[in-house]
Every structure is written in C-alpha cells, then in structure tokens.
Design a protein around this motif. Structure first.
Motif, mmCIF file in Angstrom:
data_model
loop_
_atom_site.group_PDB
_atom_site.id
_atom_site.type_symbol
_atom_site.label_atom_id
_atom_site.label_comp_id
_atom_site.label_asym_id
_atom_site.label_seq_id
_atom_site.Cartn_x
_atom_site.Cartn_y
_atom_site.Cartn_z
ATOM 1 N N UNK A 163 0.811 -1.206 0.000
ATOM 2 C CA UNK A 163 0.000 0.000 0.000
ATOM 3 C C UNK A 163 0.847 1.260 0.000
ATOM 4 N N UNK A 164 1.920 1.246 0.802
ATOM 5 C CA UNK A 164 2.833 2.393 0.841
ATOM 6 C C UNK A 164 3.497 2.605 -0.514
ATOM 7 N N UNK A 165 3.867 1.511 -1.162
ATOM 8 C CA UNK A 165 4.507 1.600 -2.470
ATOM 9 C C UNK A 165 3.572 2.229 -3.499
ATOM 10 N N UNK A 166 2.316 1.816 -3.478
ATOM 11 C CA UNK A 166 1.336 2.366 -4.421
ATOM 12 C C UNK A 166 1.114 3.853 -4.167
ATOM 13 N N UNK A 167 0.958 4.212 -2.892
ATOM 14 C CA UNK A 167 0.755 5.625 -2.536
ATOM 15 C C UNK A 167 1.966 6.461 -2.950
ATOM 16 N N UNK A 168 3.165 5.926 -2.732
ATOM 17 C CA UNK A 168 4.385 6.648 -3.110
ATOM 18 C C UNK A 168 4.431 6.871 -4.620
ATOM 19 N N UNK A 169 4.042 5.851 -5.393
ATOM 20 C CA UNK A 169 4.047 5.994 -6.848
ATOM 21 C C UNK A 169 3.081 7.052 -7.334
ATOM 22 N N UNK A 170 1.865 7.039 -6.790
ATOM 23 C CA UNK A 170 0.848 8.019 -7.194
ATOM 24 C C UNK A 170 1.263 9.425 -6.763
ATOM 25 N N UNK A 171 1.746 9.537 -5.528
ATOM 26 C CA UNK A 171 2.180 10.843 -5.022
ATOM 27 C C UNK A 171 3.344 11.383 -5.847
ATOM 28 N N UNK A 172 4.264 10.481 -6.198
ATOM 29 C CA UNK A 172 5.412 10.893 -7.001
ATOM 30 C C UNK A 172 5.001 11.484 -8.333
ATOM 31 N N UNK A 173 4.053 10.842 -8.996
ATOM 32 C CA UNK A 173 3.572 11.358 -10.284
ATOM 33 C C UNK A 173 2.970 12.752 -10.127
ATOM 34 N N UNK A 174 2.200 12.927 -9.061
ATOM 35 C CA UNK A 174 1.591 14.239 -8.828
ATOM 36 C C UNK A 174 2.662 15.287 -8.546
ATOM 37 N N UNK A 175 3.623 14.946 -7.685
ATOM 38 C CA UNK A 175 4.657 15.912 -7.306
ATOM 39 C C UNK A 175 5.535 16.282 -8.501
ATOM 40 N N UNK A 176 5.855 15.310 -9.331
ATOM 41 C CA UNK A 176 6.666 15.598 -10.516
ATOM 42 C C UNK A 176 5.958 16.608 -11.412
ATOM 43 N N UNK A 177 4.638 16.485 -11.481
ATOM 44 C CA UNK A 177 3.867 17.377 -12.338
ATOM 45 C C UNK A 177 3.603 18.753 -11.740
#
Length: 376
Positions: free
Chosen positions: A101-115
């Motif tokens: 779950x943490x891995x999935x949240x990190x991936x989604x958050x990362x995409x948002x932050x990069x953008x």
C-alpha cells in the motif's frame, strides 16, 4: 559588461530538470512595457510563472526510492507469508499489505509531485536583477538573473535557444543518471533489509523503521544539499542507511527472540498436554488395578516433564546471534551502498550545476537588442 533585458517567452533551464528541453518564463500581470520586435512584455522580478513542469529530480528520487524500497519489502513479506504458519503468517501478510500500500501511494504521489513541484517557483525570488532600472515599478530582469527554487534547483534565463537546448539536454542526462543510481541503490538496500530480517517478526520490526529511516535520511540529505554541507560525516546527516543500520543490527536478533519465544510456548504447551494425558492414564490404570501400567504412565509423564527446553537457550541461542550477525553485516552493506550511490549522485549534481553555469557564461553576449550596461 552588458546584459540583456528579458521578454515574456524567454528560455529558462533548471539544475533539477529532467524534461529534456528548456521552458519559457511567462507573465501573470498587466504590463505596460512591450518589446516591439517580439510583441512581448519585458519582465520584472514579479514574473515567476514557468510554462510547464521541469519534472523535478527531487520528486523522482524521493518518491521513486520510497516506492522501490517498500515494493521490495512487500515481495519479501509475501515470500515469508507463504512459508510461515498460523499467526506468524498473518503477521507477514500484514507487513506485505502495508508495504504494498505504501509503495502504491508513493508511486501516485510521485507522479503528482513531478507534475506540480515547479509551482514552487511562484514563491521563489529572482536574484541579480537590474539594480536601478524598474519595469512597472519593479526591478527589471536580466539574462544574468537567477532564481533559487524552494525545491533546491537553480533556475537560469538563457536568451539563445541553441545554448538553452544544449544545456537542458546535458542537465537532464545527468539528473536521469542520478535518479537511476538512487533507485538502484534503494532496491539493493531493500533486498538487504529484507534478507537481514527474513522472518515475520523481523519484518514487522524492520519495515516501518526502514521507511522512517529513508524519509528522515532523504530529508536530511536534501537540507544538507541546499546548505552546501558535506553529507559524509556520520555525525552530521541521518541518512537512511545509517538509521536503518542502527535498527537492522538488533532487528534480526529481536525477530529471532520473539519467534523463538512463540515456538517455545508451543513446545511447552504440547509437553504439558502430553504430561496430563500420561497422568490421566496412570490414574485410570491404577484404579483398574493395573499397577505396572500405571507405573509406566507415570514414568512417561516424568520423562515428558524433563523435556521442557531451557528458556534462556531457547530465546538467546544460536538464532539470536545469527540474527545479530546478519543485522550488523546488513547495516555495513547498506551504509556502503548508500554512501557510494550518494557520492555518484553528488558528482552528477555538480555536473548539472557546471552545465548551467557554462550555459549562462556562453549566453552572456546574447541579447534582444535591449541591453543594460554595467547594471548595479
């Protein structure tokens, strides 16, 4: 020395960029000073709007590293859950679900932050504007002007599009290499962390500490980088490998002790049941007049009572010291891997900073035919 004034749409680059091309600086106000040849407003220090995202390396490294670290731990926990039994299997499954779950949240958050991280430039401050000339009551921007982005990058204005493109490509290449090294190191550290605590209880202890250590360590490194501090003095920066190492040393041992305790309890419960059965048989045989059978049952109960394992040797035996040794070895390995990766990443960051400086140097003589001589 003369420097060019800057118009809307001029090229900008950033030392943290990974998007591979320069962006353009825009305006979010009503301007009264227009460059006729470009039909574009001249800019002042209030103009900080960037046309798109530079796809900041900071977000890619931080969230990507966390995603990979927790993904590796999730896979390890799944492997442990398949061989564990009873409550320990549930513990391992819980660790697996939490890490995944943490891995999935990190991936989604990362995409948002990069953008969206480049929105931080709206709160940045331009340095080296014209000291005397103002445009719409604010100091005018020049092609020497720089902005320290709150995310740690340096944004530069490059008038010449060829120079800007070359610099953007070089900086992007360096930063992508930096990201790849960081993600690889976190994958390896995740494997070592999981291997050092490859038990349900060990993972239960090590997984949250590894995540906390990563977050705390990366934040410390980012702050150190912003302040140009060295990051290799053990006492200065709580890097992730250091924090994980402090915990991984006892984690394997703690896991061994707890699981040995569980096994000890199960063994003792089994022995107690056997003793009760033998004593019951002895009483029944004695009541039936079978003295020899009763004696045999009591002997069996006595033998069973002597098979209780030593609590100390069961809890702090070879598994304890084996776990401790694995933890120490893992801590050393993680620290060396993290140190080697960070050294390489720092070298690439210096290359990006150098590319930005050279682009600014080469662009000094470029202008839009509106220049400031010796601006103070």
């Amino acid at each position: 020395m003369s420097y060019s004034y800057v118009h809307e749409g001029a090229n900008v680059i950033c030392t943290n960029m990974t998007n591979g091309k320069p962006l353009q600086i825009g305006i979010s106000r009503v301007s009264t000073v227009i460059l006729a040849s470009k039909k574009a407003p001249l800019l002042n220090i209030d103009d900080r709007k960037i046309s798109d995202t530079f796809s900041c390396k900071v977000a890619s490294k931080f969230w990507g590293g966390l995603q990979i670290l927790t993904a590796v731990i999730a896979v390890a926990a799944l492997a442990v859950a398949t061989v564990a039994t009873g409550g320990l299997a549930l513990v391992a499954a819980g660790v697996m679900l939490a890490a995944a779950g943490t891995s999935i949240v990190a991936g989604v958050t990362g995409l948002y932050k990069i953008g969206h991280d480049c929105d931080a430039t709206l709160n940045g401050t331009w340095m080296l504007p014209h000291g005397g000339v103002k445009i719409d009551k604010k100091k005018a921007l020049l092609n020497q002007s720089l902005m320290n982005c709150p995310k740690g990058g340096v944004v530069s204005i490059i008038i010449d599009p060829v120079i800007a493109m070359a610099a953007a490509k070089e900086i992007t290449s360096n930063n992508n290499a930096e990201i790849a090294a960081h993600l690889t190191s976190q994958a390896i550290i995740g494997v070592i962390t999981a291997a050092t605590a490859f038990t349900p209880i060990g993972l239960l202890v090590a997984a949250p500490i590894a995540v906390y250590g990563y977050i705390d360590g990366e934040n410390s490194k980012e702050e150190a980088a912003k302040k140009n501090l060295p990051i290799w003095r053990w006492s200065d920066v709580g890097e992730s490998a250091k924090t994980e190492g402090t915990i991984n040393q006892p984690a394997g041992a703690i896991g061994a002790v707890v699981e040995n305790g569980i096994n000890l309890t199960r063994t003792n419960q089994q022995i107690t049941r056997e003793m009760m059965e033998f004593n019951t048989q002895a009483a029944m045989r004695e009541a039936a007049g079978d003295a020899a059978g009763a004696a045999n049952s009591r002997l069996a109960a006595d033998i069973a009572s002597r098979s209780y394992p030593s609590t100390r040797s069961a809890l702090v035996g070879k598994d304890f010291f084996k776990g401790l040794g694995k933890g120490i070895a893992g801590a050393i390995a993680n620290y060396l891997i993290d140190r080697g990766s960070d050294s390489y990443e720092a070298a690439k960051a210096k290359d990006s900073a150098k590319a930005s400086r050279m682009a600014n140097f080469n662009d000094d003589n470029q202008n839009i035919n509106v220049v400031a001589n010796n601006p103070s």
